[in-house]
Motif scaffolding. Structure first.
Motif, PDB file in Angstrom:
ATOM      1  N   UNK A  94       0.832  -1.209   0.000  1.00 37.49           N
ATOM      2  CA  UNK A  94       0.000   0.000   0.000  1.00 37.49           C
ATOM      3  C   UNK A  94       0.858   1.247   0.000  1.00 37.49           C
ATOM      4  N   UNK A  95       1.872   1.276   0.842  1.00 37.83           N
ATOM      5  CA  UNK A  95       2.749   2.450   0.937  1.00 37.83           C
ATOM      6  C   UNK A  95       3.507   2.700  -0.357  1.00 37.83           C
ATOM      7  N   UNK A  96       3.982   1.645  -0.997  1.00 37.12           N
ATOM      8  CA  UNK A  96       4.764   1.816  -2.227  1.00 37.12           C
ATOM      9  C   UNK A  96       3.882   2.195  -3.419  1.00 37.12           C
ATOM     10  N   UNK A  97       2.614   1.799  -3.380  1.00 37.82           N
ATOM     11  CA  UNK A  97       1.712   2.071  -4.508  1.00 37.82           C
ATOM     12  C   UNK A  97       1.037   3.434  -4.425  1.00 37.82           C
ATOM     13  N   UNK A  98       1.209   4.123  -3.307  1.00 37.82           N
ATOM     14  CA  UNK A  98       0.497   5.382  -3.110  1.00 37.82           C
ATOM     15  C   UNK A  98       0.959   6.489  -4.047  1.00 37.82           C
ATOM     16  N   UNK A  99       0.034   7.334  -4.419  1.00 38.90           N
ATOM     17  CA  UNK A  99       0.347   8.571  -5.124  1.00 38.90           C
ATOM     18  C   UNK A  99       1.044   9.499  -4.125  1.00 38.90           C
ATOM     19  N   UNK A 100       2.268   9.880  -4.422  1.00 34.97           N
ATOM     20  CA  UNK A 100       3.035  10.705  -3.480  1.00 34.97           C
ATOM     21  C   UNK A 100       2.446  12.096  -3.311  1.00 34.97           C
ATOM     22  N   UNK A 101       1.560  12.506  -4.183  1.00 30.78           N
ATOM     23  CA  UNK A 101       0.924  13.820  -4.080  1.00 30.78           C
ATOM     24  C   UNK A 101      -0.375  13.784  -3.266  1.00 30.78           C
ATOM     25  N   UNK A 102      -0.739  12.595  -2.802  1.00 35.17           N
ATOM     26  CA  UNK A 102      -1.995  12.446  -2.066  1.00 35.17           C
ATOM     27  C   UNK A 102      -1.883  13.076  -0.686  1.00 35.17           C
ATOM     28  N   UNK A 103      -2.800  13.961  -0.373  1.00 31.97           N
ATOM     29  CA  UNK A 103      -2.810  14.651   0.921  1.00 31.97           C
ATOM     30  C   UNK A 103      -3.390  13.731   1.995  1.00 31.97           C
ATOM     31  N   UNK A 104      -2.839  13.819   3.214  1.00 35.20           N
ATOM     32  CA  UNK A 104      -3.302  12.963   4.302  1.00 35.20           C
ATOM     33  C   UNK A 104      -4.768  13.213   4.641  1.00 35.20           C
ATOM     34  N   UNK A 105      -5.280  14.405   4.346  1.00 35.42           N
ATOM     35  CA  UNK A 105      -6.682  14.715   4.614  1.00 35.42           C
ATOM     36  C   UNK A 105      -7.633  14.151   3.569  1.00 35.42           C
ATOM     37  N   UNK A 106      -7.062  13.615   2.500  1.00 41.05           N
ATOM     38  CA  UNK A 106      -7.895  13.058   1.434  1.00 41.05           C
ATOM     39  C   UNK A 106      -8.592  11.791   1.904  1.00 41.05           C
ATOM     40  N   UNK A 107      -9.846  11.587   1.508  1.00 37.91           N
ATOM     41  CA  UNK A 107     -10.549  10.342   1.870  1.00 37.91           C
ATOM     42  C   UNK A 107      -9.901   9.113   1.232  1.00 37.91           C
ATOM     43  N   UNK A 108      -9.050   9.318   0.234  1.00 40.54           N
ATOM     44  CA  UNK A 108      -8.362   8.213  -0.432  1.00 40.54           C
ATOM     45  C   UNK A 108      -7.083   7.795   0.294  1.00 40.54           C
TER      46      UNK A 108
END
Length: 243
Positions: free
Chosen positions: A156-170
Motif C-alpha cells: 500500500x505504501x509503495x503504490x500510493x500517489x506521493x501527491x496524495x494529501x493525508x486529509x484526502x478520503x483516499x
C-alpha cells in the motif's frame, strides 16, 4: 538512551551483523531494535542466535518476531519441518543444526519463544516484522500471524500517489495511525533500492540480506544508516537463498 537503532533482516548472516554493528559504533546507551528474521539463508543461523542471546546481556535490545523465526521454532519443538519452509531457507538451517547440542537448541527455543510481536514507543513509532491489516491499528488485529507475514502494508505504501494529501478520503487509514512504522520482511531490492527505504510513513529495513543484499542499521531520529558488505561477498562460498 543515546540512540534508537533499528536493525533489519539478518537471515543467518552473522558476519554481516557483526560488521554493521561495528560500523554503527553501538554503545551500552543505545537501544537496539531488531525487526526479526534472524535465521534461514546463510550458514550462521545457530551462531547468530547465540550471538544475539549474549548481546542482550550487555546491550539494551528489543527482539521482534519474524516469520522465519516462527518456522524455525516450530521445527525445533516438533522436529517436523514445514514443506514451504524447506524451500525458503529451512533446508539450509536444518543442515546447520546437524551438530548443535540439545542444550543449545533449548536455549534457542527459549529465545524464539520470547520474541515480541511488535514494539510501540512513546512517540507512536511502531516496529514490527511485516505489517498489520486492521484500519484501527495493531490492538485490533485478531490474528498474530499478520504481524510477521503481512505484505499489504508495504504494498500500500509503495503504490500510493506521493501527491496524495493525508486529509484526502483516499489516503489509507492504516498510514494515519502511527507517526512512523518500521518493518522488514519484504526486501527493498525488489524495488531496486539497496538502502533502507521510506514510503509514506513506512520505513523498510529489509535490504535483501537473505539474497544479494546487505544488513542495515538505521538511527530512527537522525535517519543516518550503516550497512554491511554484501552477504554474497561475506559468504562467497555459499549460495544462501540465491538458488
Amino acid at each position: 538512551m543515546k540512540r534508537k537503532l533499528v536493525i533489519g533482516d539478518i537471515h543467518g548472516g552473522l558476519k554481516g551483523l557483526k560488521q554493521v554493528l561495528k560500523k554503527a559504533e553501538i554503545t551500552e546507551n543505545d537501544l537496539l531494535i531488531f525487526l526479526g528474521d534472524y535465521v534461514d539463508g546463510w550458514s550462521d543461523t545457530p551462531n547468530t542466535l547465540d550471538f544475539l542471546i549474549e548481546l542482550k546481556k550487555k546491550f539494551n535490545c528489543i527482539f521482534i518476531k519474524g516469520n522465519h523465526d516462527v518456522l524455525l521454532l516450530n521445527w525445533l519443538k516438533s522436529n517436523t519441518p514445514n514443506p514451504k519452509w524447506l524451500k525458503h531457507g529451512g533446508a539450509i538451517t536444518i543442515k546447520n543444526y546437524a551438530n548443535i547440542s540439545d542444550k543449545t537448541k533449548k536455549k534457542h527455543i527459549k529465545f524464539l519463544e520470547n520474541l515480541l510481536t511488535y514494539y510501540l514507543d512513546d512517540k507512536k513509532r511502531l516496529f514490527l516484522h511485516a505489517g498489520f491489516t486492521h484500519v484501527r491499528g495493531i490492538e485490533n488485529e485478531t490474528h498474530e500471524d499478520v504481524f510477521y507475514w503481512d505484505r499489504t502494508l508495504w504494498e500500500t505504501a509503495t503504490a500510493m500517489d506521493t501527491n496524495l494529501c493525508m486529509n484526502s478520503p483516499l489516503y489509507p487509514k492504516r498510514l494515519k495511525i502511527y507517526k512512523e512504522i518500521y518493518i522488514g520482511h519484504t526486501p527493498t531490492i525488489h524495488i531496486n533500492s539497496p538502502f533502507p527505504t521510506q514510503k509514506a510513513c513506512v520505513w523498510n529495513l529489509d535490504t535483501g540480506a537473505a539474497f544479494t543484499g546487505k544488513i542495515s542499521v538505521l538511527d530512527i531520529d537522525t535517519k543516518e544508516f550503516w550497512q554491511s558488505d554484501l552477504l554474497t561477498y561475506l559468504y562467497s562460498n555459499e549460495k544462501g537463498r540465491n538458488i
